[in-house]
Design an enzyme around this catalytic site. Structure first.
Site, short mmCIF file in Angstrom:
data_model
loop_
_atom_site.label_atom_id
_atom_site.label_comp_id
_atom_site.label_asym_id
_atom_site.label_seq_id
_atom_site.Cartn_x
_atom_site.Cartn_y
_atom_site.Cartn_z
CG HIS A 1 43.28 46.60 37.78
ND1 HIS A 1 43.15 45.85 36.62
CD2 HIS A 1 43.02 45.73 38.79
CE1 HIS A 1 42.83 44.60 36.92
NE2 HIS A 1 42.74 44.50 38.23
CG ASP B 1 45.18 47.47 34.60
OD1 ASP B 1 45.94 47.12 35.52
OD2 ASP B 1 44.05 47.02 34.43
CB SER C 1 40.78 41.90 37.85
OG SER C 1 42.14 41.66 38.06
N1 LIG Z 1 45.60 44.76 46.93
C1 LIG Z 1 46.26 44.47 45.71
C2 LIG Z 1 45.44 44.86 44.52
C3 LIG Z 1 44.13 44.18 44.52
C4 LIG Z 1 43.22 44.77 43.50
O1 LIG Z 1 43.54 45.70 42.73
N2 LIG Z 1 42.06 44.20 43.46
C5 LIG Z 1 41.10 44.62 42.49
C6 LIG Z 1 40.72 43.41 41.69
S1 LIG Z 1 42.14 42.66 40.96
C7 LIG Z 1 39.88 45.15 43.19
O2 LIG Z 1 38.81 45.15 42.62
N3 LIG Z 1 40.02 45.59 44.44
C8 LIG Z 1 38.90 45.99 45.26
C9 LIG Z 1 38.37 47.37 45.04
O3 LIG Z 1 38.98 48.18 44.33
O4 LIG Z 1 37.25 47.66 45.57
C10 LIG Z 1 47.57 45.20 45.62
O5 LIG Z 1 47.76 46.07 46.45
O6 LIG Z 1 48.39 44.90 44.75
#
Ligand SMILES: N[C@@H](CCC(=O)N[C@@H](CS)C(=O)NCC(=O)O)C(=O)O
Length: 284
Positions: free
Chosen positions: A254, A222, A146
């Site tokens: 995602h 995604d 991402s």
């Molecule tokens: N918190 C955000 C999404 C954030 C998100 O999906 N982050 C991804 C990277 S873009 C991630 O790796 N999150 C941490 C995880 O899954 O451990 C939302 O609710 O829209």
């Protein structure tokens, strides 16, 4: 450098370390997996850059990289995604400020003081790693997820000769045309869009591409497809005749479950490219 923990896994060691960074002006934490082979000689290094909201810990604990890295005898570093601390500017939104450094050197207030993640990765952490561990500076590769996929692609194309190969999981592929990009580049780099193009994988691909193999995996289910704009990067890869593979993976979202499913392929891809690249010495 401080050792926060060192834990045996797959015959190697998963370490967590912190160090002062001149680039960010803060103490920074990173994870480093060293395979067994690092006990007796220098090993190749794969960088894994993480996405929004992540620390050094998410990919280290959820991507499942270490089993395959151990098999191929390569190290994996898991950097943090921004400077952190009470004295560091932040924003209430999850996609700006702490946890959302976007791998750029900010030039605008209030971010310019600490948000220098390009220099942190390209210079500061690089020196800490190669000066402190049994790592071969001539054999490096980079991947990310991402926002970290954006970072991996832009660092790989922005630092020619440094990385043997680049891959990405669901990268923010065309940030100058997305709300995941325009918002952050305006804040960190300012409203003059000419300063943004060095940080857009699609524009870099169109301009000069990458001198080595590229692998991109994108989940077809995604939830952020509209923000990631994978089609722009895929088109640019074809237009550039870039050596590489772009894979749409139907049904995958995602999350780290998607990453964990395909990380084995990415590790094998990078291990092969780093083995072909010669190594030992001239890393730039
Ligand atoms: N918190 C955000 C999404 C954030 C998100 O999906 N982050 C991804 C990277 S873009 C991630 O790796 N999150 C941490 C995880 O899954 O451990 C939302 O609710 O829209």
């Amino acid at each position: 450098m401080k050792t926060l923990s060192e834990t045996r896994l797959f015959g190697g060691v998963q370490g967590v370390y912190s160090h002062p960074s001149a680039a960010t002006g803060t103490e920074m934490t990173f994870g480093l997996f060293l395979p067994r082979a690092a006990r007796t000689g220098k090993v190749p290094l794969l960088w894994f850059l993480s996405g929004l909201t992540c620390t050094h810990e998410n990919a280290m604990t959820k991507a499942g990289a270490q089993a395959w890295a151990a098999e191929h005898g390569i190290a994996v570093v898991f950097p943090d995604t921004s400077p952190r601390g009470d004295g560091v500017a932040d924003d209430a939104a999850f996609d700006l400020g702490q946890g959302a450094g976007f791998y750029v050197n900010a030039t605008q207030a209030p971010w310019a003081g600490h948000y220098r993640m390009w220099d942190y990765i390209a210079t500061d952490l690089t020196r800490v790693l190669f000066d402190g561990f049994a790592l071969d500076e001539g054999r490096q590769a980079i991947t990310g997820h991402s926002m970290g996929g954006h970072g991996a692609l832009s660092l790989a194309m922005g630092l020619p000769g440094r990385f043997a190969s680049v891959s990405a999981f669901a990268p923010i592929a065309n940030p100058t045309q997305s709300d995941w990009g325009r918002k952050q580049f305006t804040a960190y780099l300012g409203a003059d869009e000419s300063a943004w193009s060095a940080h857009d994988a699609t524009l870099l691909m169109r301009a000069h591409g990458f001198d080595g193999p590229v692998l991109v995996d994108q989940g077809g289910a995604d939830q952020f497809l509209g923000l990631l704009r994978p089609e722009a990067l895929a088109e640019a890869m074809v237009a550039r005749r870039q050596e590489g593979i772009f894979r749409m993976q139907p049904g995958y979202d995602h999350s780290y479950f998607f990453i964990a499913t395909f990380i084995r392929d990415h590790i094998a891809f990078h291990a092969r490219a780093m083995a072909d690249s010669g190594g030992s010495g001239a890393g730039s």
